[in-house]
Design an enzyme around this catalytic site. Structure first.
Site, PDB file in Angstrom:
ATOM      1  N   THR A 195       4.672  46.043 -50.553  1.00 45.63           N
ATOM      2  CA  THR A 195       3.531  45.798 -50.828  1.00 45.63           C
ATOM      3  C   THR A 195       3.660  43.988 -50.224  1.00 45.63           C
ATOM      4  O   THR A 195       4.040  43.830 -50.537  1.00 45.63           O
ATOM      5  CB  THR A 195       2.735  46.035 -51.522  1.00 45.63           C
ATOM      6  OG1 THR A 195       2.732  47.698 -51.999  1.00 45.63           O
ATOM      7  CG2 THR A 195       0.983  46.146 -51.478  1.00 45.63           C
ATOM      8  N   ASP A 202       7.983  50.132 -54.878  1.00 44.51           N
ATOM      9  CA  ASP A 202       6.448  49.778 -54.720  1.00 44.51           C
ATOM     10  C   ASP A 202       5.534  49.526 -55.568  1.00 44.51           C
ATOM     11  O   ASP A 202       5.232  50.073 -55.834  1.00 44.51           O
ATOM     12  CB  ASP A 202       5.838  51.331 -53.707  1.00 44.51           C
ATOM     13  CG  ASP A 202       4.317  50.307 -53.074  1.00 44.51           C
ATOM     14  OD1 ASP A 202       4.320  50.184 -53.133  1.00 44.51           O
ATOM     15  OD2 ASP A 202       3.754  51.752 -52.682  1.00 44.51           O
ATOM     16  N   LYS A 223       2.981  47.765 -57.883  1.00 48.48           N
ATOM     17  CA  LYS A 223       2.198  46.740 -57.864  1.00 48.48           C
ATOM     18  C   LYS A 223       0.710  47.136 -58.830  1.00 48.48           C
ATOM     19  O   LYS A 223       1.119  48.752 -59.074  1.00 48.48           O
ATOM     20  CB  LYS A 223       1.469  46.703 -56.454  1.00 48.48           C
ATOM     21  CG  LYS A 223       0.845  48.337 -56.233  1.00 48.48           C
ATOM     22  CD  LYS A 223       0.620  47.769 -54.471  1.00 48.48           C
ATOM     23  CE  LYS A 223       0.599  49.592 -53.602  1.00 48.48           C
ATOM     24  NZ  LYS A 223       0.079  49.208 -52.537  1.00 48.48           N
ATOM     25  N   ASN A 237      -0.078  50.626 -58.594  1.00 47.93           N
ATOM     26  CA  ASN A 237       0.225  52.295 -58.789  1.00 47.93           C
ATOM     27  C   ASN A 237       1.071  52.163 -60.200  1.00 47.93           C
ATOM     28  O   ASN A 237       1.472  53.291 -60.543  1.00 47.93           O
ATOM     29  CB  ASN A 237       1.840  51.963 -58.377  1.00 47.93           C
ATOM     30  CG  ASN A 237       1.821  52.398 -56.368  1.00 47.93           C
ATOM     31  OD1 ASN A 237       0.603  52.949 -55.967  1.00 47.93           O
ATOM     32  ND2 ASN A 237       2.364  52.009 -55.637  1.00 47.93           N
ATOM     33  N   LEU A 272     -10.397  61.290 -56.490  1.00 48.22           N
ATOM     34  CA  LEU A 272      -9.717  60.129 -57.311  1.00 48.22           C
ATOM     35  C   LEU A 272      -9.635  58.650 -56.865  1.00 48.22           C
ATOM     36  O   LEU A 272      -9.526  57.464 -57.005  1.00 48.22           O
ATOM     37  CB  LEU A 272      -8.744  60.595 -58.442  1.00 48.22           C
ATOM     38  CG  LEU A 272      -9.326  60.804 -59.795  1.00 48.22           C
ATOM     39  CD1 LEU A 272      -7.813  61.765 -60.145  1.00 48.22           C
ATOM     40  CD2 LEU A 272      -9.655  61.170 -60.801  1.00 48.22           C
ATOM     41  N   GLY A 273      -8.847  59.243 -55.219  1.00 57.67           N
ATOM     42  CA  GLY A 273      -8.314  58.377 -54.723  1.00 57.67           C
ATOM     43  C   GLY A 273      -8.140  58.587 -53.489  1.00 57.67           C
ATOM     44  O   GLY A 273      -7.543  59.834 -53.779  1.00 57.67           O
ATOM     45  N   GLN A 274      -7.734  57.777 -52.582  1.00 53.69           N
ATOM     46  CA  GLN A 274      -6.932  59.134 -51.574  1.00 53.69           C
ATOM     47  C   GLN A 274      -5.964  57.566 -51.025  1.00 53.69           C
ATOM     48  O   GLN A 274      -5.891  56.053 -51.333  1.00 53.69           O
ATOM     49  CB  GLN A 274      -8.319  58.549 -50.233  1.00 53.69           C
ATOM     50  CG  GLN A 274      -7.195  58.700 -49.070  1.00 53.69           C
ATOM     51  CD  GLN A 274      -7.997  59.449 -47.362  1.00 53.69           C
ATOM     52  OE1 GLN A 274      -9.476  59.774 -48.017  1.00 53.69           O
ATOM     53  NE2 GLN A 274      -8.006  58.338 -47.049  1.00 53.69           N
ATOM     54  N   ASP A 292      -2.236  56.439 -48.676  1.00 56.62           N
ATOM     55  CA  ASP A 292      -1.634  55.847 -47.025  1.00 56.62           C
ATOM     56  C   ASP A 292      -1.947  57.748 -46.660  1.00 56.62           C
ATOM     57  O   ASP A 292      -2.088  57.732 -45.830  1.00 56.62           O
ATOM     58  CB  ASP A 292      -0.213  55.640 -47.557  1.00 56.62           C
ATOM     59  CG  ASP A 292       0.251  55.904 -45.782  1.00 56.62           C
ATOM     60  OD1 ASP A 292      -0.808  55.340 -45.178  1.00 56.62           O
ATOM     61  OD2 ASP A 292       1.435  55.306 -45.689  1.00 56.62           O
ATOM     62  N   VAL A 293      -1.331  58.356 -47.512  1.00 55.69           N
ATOM     63  CA  VAL A 293      -1.159  60.035 -46.543  1.00 55.69           C
ATOM     64  C   VAL A 293      -1.857  61.001 -47.485  1.00 55.69           C
ATOM     65  O   VAL A 293      -2.295  62.293 -47.324  1.00 55.69           O
ATOM     66  CB  VAL A 293       0.183  60.613 -46.695  1.00 55.69           C
ATOM     67  CG1 VAL A 293       0.664  59.818 -45.523  1.00 55.69           C
ATOM     68  CG2 VAL A 293       1.511  60.144 -47.877  1.00 55.69           C
ATOM     69  N   VAL A 322      -6.390  62.360 -53.747  1.00 55.66           N
ATOM     70  CA  VAL A 322      -6.070  62.661 -55.198  1.00 55.66           C
ATOM     71  C   VAL A 322      -7.426  63.221 -55.669  1.00 55.66           C
ATOM     72  O   VAL A 322      -8.354  62.738 -55.705  1.00 55.66           O
ATOM     73  CB  VAL A 322      -5.556  61.729 -56.299  1.00 55.66           C
ATOM     74  CG1 VAL A 322      -5.021  62.170 -57.601  1.00 55.66           C
ATOM     75  CG2 VAL A 322      -3.740  60.687 -55.470  1.00 55.66           C
ATOM     76  N   ASP A 332       3.163  57.143 -57.589  1.00 50.13           N
ATOM     77  CA  ASP A 332       3.465  57.201 -55.821  1.00 50.13           C
ATOM     78  C   ASP A 332       4.504  56.885 -56.036  1.00 50.13           C
ATOM     79  O   ASP A 332       5.085  55.644 -55.466  1.00 50.13           O
ATOM     80  CB  ASP A 332       2.481  55.939 -55.676  1.00 50.13           C
ATOM     81  CG  ASP A 332       1.977  55.923 -54.660  1.00 50.13           C
ATOM     82  OD1 ASP A 332       2.590  57.386 -53.304  1.00 50.13           O
ATOM     83  OD2 ASP A 332       1.422  55.028 -54.396  1.00 50.13           O
TER      84      ASP A 332
HETATM   85  N1  LIG Z   1      -2.218  61.019 -61.715  1.00 55.34           N
HETATM   86  C1  LIG Z   1      -3.479  60.283 -61.398  1.00 55.34           C
HETATM   87  N2  LIG Z   1      -3.986  59.888 -62.501  1.00 55.34           N
HETATM   88  C2  LIG Z   1      -5.526  58.705 -62.106  1.00 55.34           C
HETATM   89  N3  LIG Z   1      -5.480  58.550 -61.060  1.00 55.34           N
HETATM   90  C3  LIG Z   1      -4.547  58.896 -60.247  1.00 55.34           C
HETATM   91  C4  LIG Z   1      -3.360  59.444 -60.043  1.00 55.34           C
HETATM   92  N4  LIG Z   1      -2.779  59.731 -58.904  1.00 55.34           N
HETATM   93  C5  LIG Z   1      -2.955  59.437 -58.451  1.00 55.34           C
HETATM   94  N5  LIG Z   1      -4.434  59.362 -59.080  1.00 55.34           N
HETATM   95  C6  LIG Z   1      -5.087  58.023 -58.118  1.00 55.34           C
HETATM   96  O1  LIG Z   1      -5.437  58.352 -56.736  1.00 55.34           O
HETATM   97  C7  LIG Z   1      -4.882  57.218 -55.788  1.00 55.34           C
HETATM   98  C8  LIG Z   1      -4.404  57.371 -54.635  1.00 55.34           C
HETATM   99  O2  LIG Z   1      -2.899  58.244 -55.386  1.00 55.34           O
HETATM  100  P1  LIG Z   1      -1.497  57.597 -54.400  1.00 55.34           P
HETATM  101  O3  LIG Z   1      -1.361  56.067 -54.674  1.00 55.34           O
HETATM  102  O4  LIG Z   1       0.138  58.000 -55.136  1.00 55.34           O
HETATM  103  O5  LIG Z   1      -1.132  58.320 -53.331  1.00 55.34           O
HETATM  104  P2  LIG Z   1      -0.521  57.865 -51.949  1.00 55.34           P
HETATM  105  O6  LIG Z   1      -0.969  58.485 -50.523  1.00 55.34           O
HETATM  106  O7  LIG Z   1       1.066  58.019 -52.319  1.00 55.34           O
HETATM  107  O8  LIG Z   1      -0.816  56.316 -51.664  1.00 55.34           O
HETATM  108  P3  LIG Z   1      -0.312  54.623 -50.989  1.00 55.34           P
HETATM  109  O9  LIG Z   1      -1.154  54.525 -50.201  1.00 55.34           O
HETATM  110  O10 LIG Z   1      -0.421  54.117 -52.638  1.00 55.34           O
HETATM  111  O11 LIG Z   1       1.325  55.306 -50.878  1.00 55.34           O
HETATM  112  C9  LIG Z   1      -4.347  55.855 -56.891  1.00 55.34           C
HETATM  113  O12 LIG Z   1      -4.348  54.884 -56.887  1.00 55.34           O
HETATM  114  C10 LIG Z   1      -5.450  55.986 -58.277  1.00 55.34           C
HETATM  115  O13 LIG Z   1      -6.052  55.883 -58.003  1.00 55.34           O
END
Ligand SMILES: Nc1ncnc2c1ncn2[C@@H]1O[C@H](COP(=O)(O)OP(=O)(O)OP(=O)(O)O)[C@@H](O)[C@H]1O
Length: 863
Positions: free
Chosen positions: A649, A590, A592, A595, A471-473, A475-476, A479, A608
């Site tokens: 941010t 954070d 934005k 998030n 779904l996404g990646q 900073d660390v 997902v 997040d």
């Molecule tokens: N519960 C969720 N449902 C759907 N997509 C999600 C969910 N949680 C996270 N994502 C997707 O995954 C991405 C990364 O998640 P998240 O921002 O929590 O990671 P992070 O490593 O903490 O990022 P950041 O760099 O913003 O701290 C999100 O931007 C979103 O697109």
């Protein structure tokens, strides 16, 4: 499509330069760092640049180098087949694994190979010095001229520290006046994290991407939305934040952590060799460490993040203590189930958790197939010993608490313990005093909290889930959209690499994120269903918000903005969520659009929380007013609490954060102002051409309103009041959310019925929507060309195959001891159910026909 095409490709709807979150970057430290002439200090700039040169498109979860390092590291561990991790071996392999984080996969120090931060650090030295030489004095002059000599100290500090600062009043003004230049599809917020403003203008062009066009530069990774991020190169240990924290220079580099005790300790040498039962006895004579601060039993705020790994590793006799523990444990006891004569057949009936999540403790027949079943094998493995490939019997940790009970009760139905020498074949233990058992301490961090009755012992593990897609990646974390095999329910599973967390000193942040998610119970805050850990990873299993990021929804608009009515809807839900967090004593820090996730209902879900912080000594809210109108003062909850991390941010950072004088919960009201502005105008109010300009605008420029969207006076007034630079005069700084809720802009909002309002748009999973997975597959193709694909696949395989580590299996010396593994007691039946016919890659946003007032949803789609 090759990488060059990817960079040259025009922006697509939904594609974005993801805004990244800063953490731990203190402007003051720039000054000290850059002005330091000896070679000992490093800056995170080095990491960024280093990464740009090295990462190419290798990005991925662990990013470039660390990806490779990780896979090498993983290959270097003697990875036991499943079911064969005994206490000593588990701890031994864990130790060597954690050690390799600092010393490289082959044990050599990274600094010597030039891969580590030291190498990067010296590059940055060169870079900063050259910048200073060529530009510093001119720029200082330029700054002072453009501000009529009226710069306040933070800017001067930046100038001094960075060696240059381009501030142009003209450009500053143009930010507000040319909104269309700021279209979110092409905009870029802060580049890689952490970043020094100075790297933005380095003379050296970036190695890849469209030359001269910053929109297409930077590293690339599997995240389709995340450009310019290079995780491998981000070495937080070189962050100047450490200097700011007043730490000695050796704390700057994780490579410099003292491991001398490792090589000098013969006991440890033995310990590091995988032990077979009975060979660990020498370790039992090792001295017990007198004092060890258990990281996570302290308040999170009492731990300086940079200390955490030092704390963990440099505690004298750490290894001996581990050895001692393992030795004692193995020497004294072993379940008869673990001895060769008892390996087969397995007993027919074992009382235990049946892993169906209902804690009914039902009886089940234990069969070999049960043991090998990924969905229900975990608990069986846990309660039983199993036979390894070589016929060697490896013990599986049992709950220590059950050992004395079994002895006390003398029950033939209970599993008796057996001395290692096998002398007792009787099912009954010998009479006499109970043997001493050193009981692994279960982490009390979350279990002692008031909300802990929401949770029970973990009912799932990595193997309970099947990956559907990334779904996404962040900073660390990575997902994944996953389905639970047993129920077919969809969840978002956020997975963190422990090695990465240690390396980047993020342990405290993940604990904070877990705590906030576990504590929260609010309709606009994403629900945490399970959290657990395996040997290599940490997992947060959350509600899947199928609407994805609110940012994407904004991107679907031609002008990237929405009507005032719709903005009010989202702003009110965000206000309610922030109010709740503040009530709990958390500062979000954070906010934005990235998030803010959209629930399938169209309501928002904040996610997040890794930058959030909990106020020390959080107080209860105070109810003020009369019977007719009561006001909840939430500001008081974190009254007197100031924190000084540089987090947020870039475009959303509050002035007090840049100034570095500490900040309070008022930063969240500042970010609400920026968010409201961005929703209405499609760009943020203080964005400059580079970080320096943005920061200058935040500190100096007044907010101006573009005429690309008509907004009411009340709306402008709200934004201005939220964007008051003086935090003590900012709206929300008197009584918190109550101040905001009473503002005329929200006059018609029924705060207690927010959840019943019809959202402006509803996310729909569709095959016609924009395919957000496109870029990831391009990336994957590219990766496979570079031979990285297989290691990514391997990594994902491990992520979903490892066994869960239960709280009592994680030693209290372990940095992740306090990452409690637990499941939400009440699973709601609201989660989406997996359907075979959907790719879950395409989402569109449909107008909500039930939204009654002012046709605003039509307005939304007209724009
Ligand atoms: N519960 C969720 N449902 C759907 N997509 C999600 C969910 N949680 C996270 N994502 C997707 O995954 C991405 C990364 O998640 P998240 O921002 O929590 O990671 P992070 O490593 O903490 O990022 P950041 O760099 O913003 O701290 C999100 O931007 C979103 O697109």
């Amino acid at each position: 499509m090759d990488m060059q095409e990817l960079y040259d490709r025009p922006s697509m709807v939904g594609e974005k330069e993801r805004s990244l979150s800063f953490s731990k970057l203190i402007p003051k430290s720039f000054r000290r760092n850059a002005s330091s002439s000896n070679g000992s200090t490093n800056t995170s700039t080095s990491s960024v640049n280093d990464g740009e040169q090295n990462a190419t498109d290798v990005g991925a979860v662990e990013g470039g180098k660390s990806e490779t390092e990780n896979s090498q590291r993983q290959e270097n561990y003697t990875r036991e087949p499943s079911y064969v991790v005994g206490p000593a071996q588990a701890q031994s392999s864990r130790f060597s694994r954690l050690k390799s984080i600092f010393h490289g996969p082959n044990g050599e120090e990274e600094s010597k190979t030039g891969n580590g931060s030291n190498a990067g650090g010296s590059e940055s030295q060169v870079e900063i010095r050259s910048i200073k030489k060529s530009k510093s004095s001119d720029l200082e002059e330029e700054v002072i001229q453009s501000h009529g000599g009226d710069l306040d100290s933070p800017i001067e500090a930046s100038v001094e520290g960075l060696g240059r600062l381009h501030i142009s009043e003209h450009k500053t003004r143009s930010v507000g006046s040319s909104p269309l230049d700021m279209a979110p599809a092409t905009r870029k917020r802060s580049p890689s994290t952490p970043i020094m403003p100075s790297h933005l203008d380095t003379a050296e062009p970036r190695s890849r991407g469209k030359q001269g066009n910053r929109e297409h530069t930077g590293s690339f990774n599997t995240n389709p939305f995340r450009h310019d991020r290079d995780r491998s190169a981000t070495i937080r240990s070189n962050n100047p934040y450490f200097i700011y924290q007043g730490l000695p220079p050796h704390a700057l580099s994780s490579q410099e952590l003292d491991y001398s005790f490792i090589s000098s300790s013969s006991k440890l040498g033995e310990y590091l060799v995988p032990t077979t039962p009975g060979t660990a006895s020498t370790a039992s004579t090792a001295p017990i460490v007198k004092d060890h601060r258990n990281l996570s039993n302290l308040s999170l705020n009492k731990i300086k993040e940079n200390e955490e790994v030092n704390e963990f590793y440099s505690s004298d006799g750490f290894a001996e203590r581990r050895g001692s523990k393992a030795g004692n444990f193995l020497d004294r006891f072993e379940s008869p189930l673990l001895t060769p004569e008892n390996t087969e057949p397995f007993p027919a009936i074992v009382v235990g958790c049946d892993n169906d999540g209902d804690e009914d403790g039902g009886e089940f027949a234990l069969t070999q197939s049960a043991l090998s079943s990924p969905s229900n094998g975990n608990n069986y493995q846990r309660d039983m010993g199993v036979k390894g490939d070589l016929g060697q019997i490896k013990p599986i940790l049992r709950r220590a608490a059950s050992v004395p009970d079994a002895l006390k009760e003398n029950s033939p139905n209970k599993t008796p313990l057996k001395q290692r020498d096998g002398s007792s074949s009787s099912p009954f233990p010998p009479a006499g005093p109970l043997p001493e058992v050193e009981e692994p301490k279960r982490s009390k961090r979350l279990r002692n909290k008031s909300f802990s009755n929401k949770f029970r012992d973990i009912t799932v593990g990595p193997q309970s889930f099947e990956k559907i897609r990334l779904l996404g990646q962040g900073d660390v974390g990575k997902v994944y959209l996953v389905k639970e095999k047993r129920t077919n329910r969809l969840y978002a599973l956020k997975i963190f690499s422990k090695a990465e967390m240690i390396k980047r000193k993020k342990i405290k942040r993940i604990l904070a994120e877990q705590e906030i998610l576990a504590t929260s119970n609010h309709p606009f805050i994403v629900t945490l269903y399970h959290s657990f850990q395996s040997e290599d990873y940490l997992y947060l299993c959350m509600e899947y918000c199928m609407g994805g990021e609110f940012f994407r929804a904004l991107q679907t608009r031609k002008t990237k903005c929405i009507s005032e009515d719709d903005a009010r809807f989202y702003a009110s839900e965000v206000t309610a969520a922030l109010e709740y967090l503040h009530l709990m004593g958390f500062i979000y820090r954070d906010l934005k659009p990235e998030n803010i996730l959209l629930h399938k209902s169209g309501h928002i879900m904040l996610s997040d929380f890794d930058l959030s912080i909990q106020a020390k000594d959080a107080k209860d809210p105070v109810v003020k007013g009369t019977a007719q109108s009561t006001i909840l003062d939430t500001r008081i909850c974190s009254d007197g609490f100031r924190t000084n991390s540089f987090v947020g941010t870039e475009e959303y950072i509050a002035p007090e954060v840049i100034r570095g004088n500490g900040h309070t919960a008022a930063v969240d009201w500042w970010t609400l102002g920026i968010l409201t502005y961005e929703m209405l105008f499609g760009f943020t109010p203080f964005k400059g051409d580079n970080t320096n300009e943005t920061f200058c605008n935040i500190l100096k420029s007044e907010v101006t309103f573009s005429n690309n969207n008509e907004v009411s006076r009340a709306c402008k007034d709200l934004i201005k009041k939220l964007l008051t630079k003086n935090e003590s005069k900012r709206l929300g700084s008197r009584m918190g959310a109550a101040d905001i809720k009473r503002h005329p802009f929200f006059k018609k909002v029924q705060w207690s019925l927010l959840r019943n309002q019809e959202p402006p748009l509803i996310p729909v999973l569709t095959e016609d929507g924009y395919d957000f997975t496109k870029l990831s597959s391009n990336k994957n193709k590219q990766s496979s060309k570079n031979g990285v694909h297989s290691s990514l696949e391997e990594q994902e395989r491990i992520m979903f195959e490892e066994n869960v580590e239960y709280d009592d299996e994680v030693s209290d010396d372990d940095p992740f001891h306090d990452f409690n593994s637990m499941s939400l007691m009440k699973q709601d039946n609201n989660s989406l159910i997996y359907g075979n016919n959907n790719s879950y890659g395409k989402i569109s946003y449909a107008p909500n026909s039930n939204r009654s007032r002012s046709n605003s949803h039509k307005g939304f789609f007209k724009r």
